[in-house]
Design a protein around this motif. Structure first.
Motif, PDB file in Angstrom:
ATOM      1  N   TYR A   9       0.853  -1.197   0.000  1.00  0.00           N
ATOM      2  CA  TYR A   9       0.000   0.000   0.000  1.00  0.00           C
ATOM      3  C   TYR A   9       0.886   1.244   0.000  1.00  0.00           C
ATOM      4  CZ  TYR A   9      -3.291  -3.542   1.575  1.00  0.00           C
ATOM      5  OH  TYR A   9      -4.043  -4.674   1.669  1.00  0.00           O
ATOM      6  N   GLY A  10       0.370   2.301  -0.570  1.00  0.00           N
ATOM      7  CA  GLY A  10       1.150   3.539  -0.599  1.00  0.00           C
ATOM      8  C   GLY A  10       0.280   4.694  -1.064  1.00  0.00           C
ATOM      9  N   SER A  11       0.934   5.804  -1.342  1.00  0.00           N
ATOM     10  CA  SER A  11       0.194   7.026  -1.653  1.00  0.00           C
ATOM     11  C   SER A  11      -0.307   7.021  -3.092  1.00  0.00           C
ATOM     12  CB  SER A  11       1.088   8.243  -1.446  1.00  0.00           C
ATOM     13  OG  SER A  11       0.395   9.404  -1.819  1.00  0.00           O
ATOM     14  N   ALA A  12      -1.559   7.457  -3.299  1.00  0.00           N
ATOM     15  CA  ALA A  12      -2.090   7.674  -4.635  1.00  0.00           C
ATOM     16  C   ALA A  12      -1.635   9.028  -5.176  1.00  0.00           C
ATOM     17  CB  ALA A  12      -3.616   7.608  -4.608  1.00  0.00           C
ATOM     18  N   ARG A  13      -1.035   9.833  -4.334  1.00  0.00           N
ATOM     19  CA  ARG A  13      -0.511  11.166  -4.698  1.00  0.00           C
ATOM     20  C   ARG A  13      -1.617  12.027  -5.325  1.00  0.00           C
ATOM     21  NH1 ARG A  13       3.685   7.671  -6.753  1.00  0.00           N
ATOM     22  NH2 ARG A  13       5.315   7.444  -5.183  1.00  0.00           N
ATOM     23  N   GLU A  14      -2.746  12.041  -4.678  1.00  0.00           N
ATOM     24  CA  GLU A  14      -3.885  12.824  -5.174  1.00  0.00           C
ATOM     25  C   GLU A  14      -4.232  13.993  -4.253  1.00  0.00           C
ATOM     26  OE1 GLU A  14      -5.794  12.515  -7.933  1.00  0.00           O
ATOM     27  OE2 GLU A  14      -4.442  10.946  -8.667  1.00  0.00           O
ATOM     28  N   LEU A  15      -3.590  14.101  -3.123  1.00  0.00           N
ATOM     29  CA  LEU A  15      -3.955  15.183  -2.207  1.00  0.00           C
ATOM     30  C   LEU A  15      -3.366  16.510  -2.678  1.00  0.00           C
ATOM     31  CD1 LEU A  15      -3.762  13.668   1.383  1.00  0.00           C
ATOM     32  CD2 LEU A  15      -5.748  14.061  -0.052  1.00  0.00           C
ATOM     33  N   TYR A  16      -3.841  17.564  -2.061  1.00  0.00           N
ATOM     34  CA  TYR A  16      -3.507  18.935  -2.425  1.00  0.00           C
ATOM     35  C   TYR A  16      -2.012  19.132  -2.691  1.00  0.00           C
ATOM     36  CZ  TYR A  16      -3.029  23.970  -1.827  1.00  0.00           C
ATOM     37  OH  TYR A  16      -2.733  25.283  -2.008  1.00  0.00           O
ATOM     38  N   ASN A  17      -1.188  18.659  -1.783  1.00  0.00           N
ATOM     39  CA  ASN A  17       0.247  18.971  -1.873  1.00  0.00           C
ATOM     40  C   ASN A  17       0.948  18.218  -3.000  1.00  0.00           C
ATOM     41  OD1 ASN A  17      -0.653  17.114   0.235  1.00  0.00           O
ATOM     42  ND2 ASN A  17       1.479  16.476   0.247  1.00  0.00           N
ATOM     43  N   PHE A  18       0.254  17.231  -3.589  1.00  0.00           N
ATOM     44  CA  PHE A  18       0.863  16.514  -4.701  1.00  0.00           C
ATOM     45  C   PHE A  18       0.496  17.130  -6.053  1.00  0.00           C
ATOM     46  CE2 PHE A  18       0.884  13.044  -1.533  1.00  0.00           C
ATOM     47  CZ  PHE A  18       2.240  12.774  -1.550  1.00  0.00           C
ATOM     48  N   LYS A  19      -0.416  18.083  -6.094  1.00  0.00           N
ATOM     49  CA  LYS A  19      -0.936  18.607  -7.358  1.00  0.00           C
ATOM     50  C   LYS A  19      -0.040  19.719  -7.890  1.00  0.00           C
ATOM     51  CE  LYS A  19      -4.869  16.354  -7.646  1.00  0.00           C
ATOM     52  NZ  LYS A  19      -5.004  15.282  -8.591  1.00  0.00           N
ATOM     53  N   VAL A  20       0.390  19.556  -9.124  1.00  0.00           N
ATOM     54  CA  VAL A  20       1.261  20.569  -9.711  1.00  0.00           C
ATOM     55  C   VAL A  20       0.524  21.902  -9.843  1.00  0.00           C
ATOM     56  CG1 VAL A  20       0.715  20.066 -12.132  1.00  0.00           C
ATOM     57  CG2 VAL A  20       2.994  20.932 -11.522  1.00  0.00           C
ATOM     58  N   ASP A  21      -0.818  21.829  -9.951  1.00  0.00           N
ATOM     59  CA  ASP A  21      -1.607  23.059 -10.059  1.00  0.00           C
ATOM     60  C   ASP A  21      -1.430  23.953  -8.831  1.00  0.00           C
ATOM     61  OD1 ASP A  21      -2.482  21.757 -12.250  1.00  0.00           O
ATOM     62  OD2 ASP A  21      -4.507  21.359 -11.486  1.00  0.00           O
ATOM     63  N   ASN A  22      -1.016  23.375  -7.734  1.00  0.00           N
ATOM     64  CA  ASN A  22      -0.885  24.140  -6.497  1.00  0.00           C
ATOM     65  C   ASN A  22       0.540  24.650  -6.270  1.00  0.00           C
ATOM     66  OD1 ASN A  22      -3.597  23.655  -5.830  1.00  0.00           O
ATOM     67  ND2 ASN A  22      -3.052  21.623  -5.085  1.00  0.00           N
ATOM     68  N   ALA A  23       1.420  24.391  -7.245  1.00  0.00           N
ATOM     69  CA  ALA A  23       2.826  24.747  -7.053  1.00  0.00           C
ATOM     70  C   ALA A  23       3.016  26.237  -6.814  1.00  0.00           C
ATOM     71  CB  ALA A  23       3.645  24.299  -8.258  1.00  0.00           C
ATOM     72  N   ASP A  24       2.133  27.049  -7.432  1.00  0.00           N
ATOM     73  CA  ASP A  24       2.265  28.504  -7.281  1.00  0.00           C
ATOM     74  C   ASP A  24       2.073  28.962  -5.841  1.00  0.00           C
ATOM     75  OD1 ASP A  24       2.669  28.647  -9.913  1.00  0.00           O
ATOM     76  OD2 ASP A  24       0.661  29.373 -10.441  1.00  0.00           O
ATOM     77  N   GLU A  25       1.440  28.128  -5.071  1.00  0.00           N
ATOM     78  CA  GLU A  25       1.139  28.512  -3.686  1.00  0.00           C
ATOM     79  C   GLU A  25       2.391  28.581  -2.818  1.00  0.00           C
ATOM     80  OE1 GLU A  25      -2.033  29.104  -2.352  1.00  0.00           O
ATOM     81  OE2 GLU A  25      -2.782  28.996  -4.411  1.00  0.00           O
ATOM     82  N   TYR A  26       3.485  28.006  -3.334  1.00  0.00           N
ATOM     83  CA  TYR A  26       4.683  27.913  -2.473  1.00  0.00           C
ATOM     84  C   TYR A  26       5.736  28.910  -2.892  1.00  0.00           C
ATOM     85  CZ  TYR A  26       2.332  23.743  -0.962  1.00  0.00           C
ATOM     86  OH  TYR A  26       1.395  22.882  -0.454  1.00  0.00           O
TER      87      TYR A  26
END
Lengths: 227, 309
Positions: free
Chosen positions: A210-227
């Protein structure tokens, strides 16, 4: 081999004697008797010591460990090996909650069961549990491997980052963003190594990964601008 | 924070030593709760048709002889009694409502701590060792006992705010944690006729159980319902006339450890409270699962009922 009885020596003094080995190693083999559930035993070690605790230990046993090998011939309370950096901690009995919390490295072996939140926020530690783990295990696990030979409780791997989880038995439920993943040859190989290192007799082929589906907020490239 | 401890004997041969075995358990949890302490001891059971009342009054000069004489005269009932520090235990055939009414009219400063055939509740402000010494805990005998060391969070440091709480005959509860829906539950229970002595959240939990059990539910059934109806953090240990139970909230915010041998079942917030019990090295020691009801009853002394959701 040096023996410290905690019915005669305080925890603070016992830990001081172990810490004294950091600068210069005079005695590598230690035995601690009469723990009677006392907290913070063998914490903050930073030397290649072999420490055996004969009996049940309390909270935060072997916390912040570096290099040492600590064996507990009994059960442990909350937070065994929390924030371990390296070395090995082995619990012959059961562990309470938050075993191996936030640990960065080393190997934690729990031969019995671990309660809730085993490996919470793990950051690189390897944890091998002979029995089962409770709810919210590997919550926000960032790195490292968690191997469970028994069953896992509710919300396994909730909000997980890059920790890898292997469970032989049933999983009551998966947490947010945790999914079952394909078991490839490299996973079977690393799982065999972990079971060998822990000295547990189990077939890697019987486990699921089992592991991460990488679907949460911090995995989304669309949110990269937030950092 | 708070510490809770309980000891339920399966082997009657240990009953003369109940207090001696339990006192170190209570005192070891003083670090978790240094404000006040209390315990409910079950034993010295009175015959069917009789009741034991535990009363407490902080005034050391109180004339208990006169109080008991007045009660005996006005209620026209024989009263056996003994004093233990600031507490008195009465044994009588008088009805609970009559005794309550008489106390309210004639001794409003005297608190009724417990009512039942077996239970005696003793509690007070101070370090747990002082409270244990005050009531000579180590000399007590009985079949089971539960206790609490308090670090107050939800209400003031007072004898009234100390645990255990009781709201029904022979039932008591100790609590580590805090409940978030106790005000609403209190209103519902008051409408069902339950009388509260404090604004404490843990008293509501005790009342919840006694109200359900007064409607015929078993201890196990009442605790299973509590998992759904009580909102908040809790580890409870509960005593009844012949039973002992442990329940943790489904998230398991508060610690608990159980130990069982052929001779006893013991519960504590931390293992170190159990470390001095006889045979503990060979006991089964485990952490009770969250949201799972653990019940032992004397009718099933050798086996445990476990249920969960």
């Amino acid at each position: 081999m040096r023996t410290i009885s905690l019915s005669e020596t305080s925890v603070r003094e016992a830990n001081r004697q172990l810490h004294d080995q950091t600068a210069e190693l005079a005695e590598a083999q230690w035995r601690i008797t009469d723990p009677e559930g006392r907290h913070a035993l063998a914490c903050g070690l930073d030397q290649t010591l072999e420490v055996e605790i004969d009996g049940h230990a309390g909270y935060y046993c072997a916390g912040m460990n570096q290099k040492a090998r600590v064996t507990i011939n009994g059960m442990v309370g909350v937070g065994v090996a929390e924030n371990m950096m390296s070395g090995q901690v082995r619990v012959k009995g059961n562990a309470s909650q938050s075993a191996g919390a936030t640990a960065h490295g080393g190997l934690l072996v729990i031969e019995g069961d671990a309660s809730a939140r085993c490996g919470i926020s793990m950051k690189g530690v390897d944890i091998v549990v002979g029995g089962s783990v409770g709810h919210l295990s590997a919550f926000m696990g960032q790195a490292g491997r968690l191997v469970v030979c028994g069953d896992a409780g509710e919300a396994l791997g909730d909000s997980i980052y890059e920790a890898r989880l292997y469970v032989r038995g049933s999983v009551k439920s998966l947490g947010a963003d945790c999914v079952e993943k394909e078991m490839r040859d490299e996973h079977l190989a690393e799982l065999r190594d972990l079971l060998d290192a822990a000295g547990l007799d189990a077939r890697a082929e019987d486990f699921r990964r089992y592991g991460s589906a990488r679907e949460l907020y911090n995995f989304k490239v669309d949110n990269a601008d937030e950092y | 924070m708070c510490g809770i401890v309980g000891l339920y004997l399966k082997d009657p041969a240990l009953e003369p030593r109940l207090g001696a075995l339990f006192e170190p358990m209570l005192v070891s949890m003083a670090d978790r709760g240094p404000d006040s302490a209390g315990f409910a001891v079950y034993g010295d059971e009175v015959d069917d048709g009789m009741l034991k009342f535990t009363l407490q009054n902080a005034d050391p000069a109180l004339d208990w002889d006169a109080l008991v004489a007045g009660l005996t005269r006005d209620l026209d009932a024989t009263v056996d009694w003994f004093r233990n520090a600031s507490a008195v235990v009465l044994k009588t055939r008088a009805a609970e409502a009559a005794v309550r009414g008489w106390l309210a009219d004639n001794a409003p400063d005297t608190r009724l701590m417990s009512v039942g055939r077996s239970i005696e509740i003793l509690k007070g402000v101070g370090h747990p060792k002082l409270v244990a010494d005050r009531f000579s805990l180590a000399q007590m005998q009985g079949s089971h006992i539960i206790g609490h060391t308090r670090m107050a969070t939800e209400s003031g440091v007072s004898m009234e705010g100390s645990h255990p709480f009781t709201t029904g005959e022979d039932l008591c509860l100790v609590h580590n944690g805090s409940l978030s829906n106790h005000n609403r539950l209190r209103l519902t229970l008051e409408r069902a006729g339950i009388r509260f002595q404090t604004n404490n959240d843990s008293e509501v939990a005790a009342a919840y159980l006694s109200e359900r059990m007064s409607r015929g539910e078993t201890l196990t059934e009442a605790l299973e319902a509590a998992i759904d109806d009580l909102d908040g953090f809790f580890t409870f240990t509960i005593g009844t006339r012949d039973g002992f139970a442990v329940l943790r909230d489904p998230i398991a915010c508060k610690p608990a450890v159980l130990a069982e041998t052929d001779a006893f079942v013991a519960m504590a917030s931390e293992y170190r409270a159990l470390a001095k019990l006889p045979g503990i090295a060979h006991a089964r020691v485990w952490e009770p699962e969250p949201g799972r009801v653990y019940v032992w009853e004397h009718s099933t002394r050798t086996s445990m009922q476990e249920t969960g959701t």
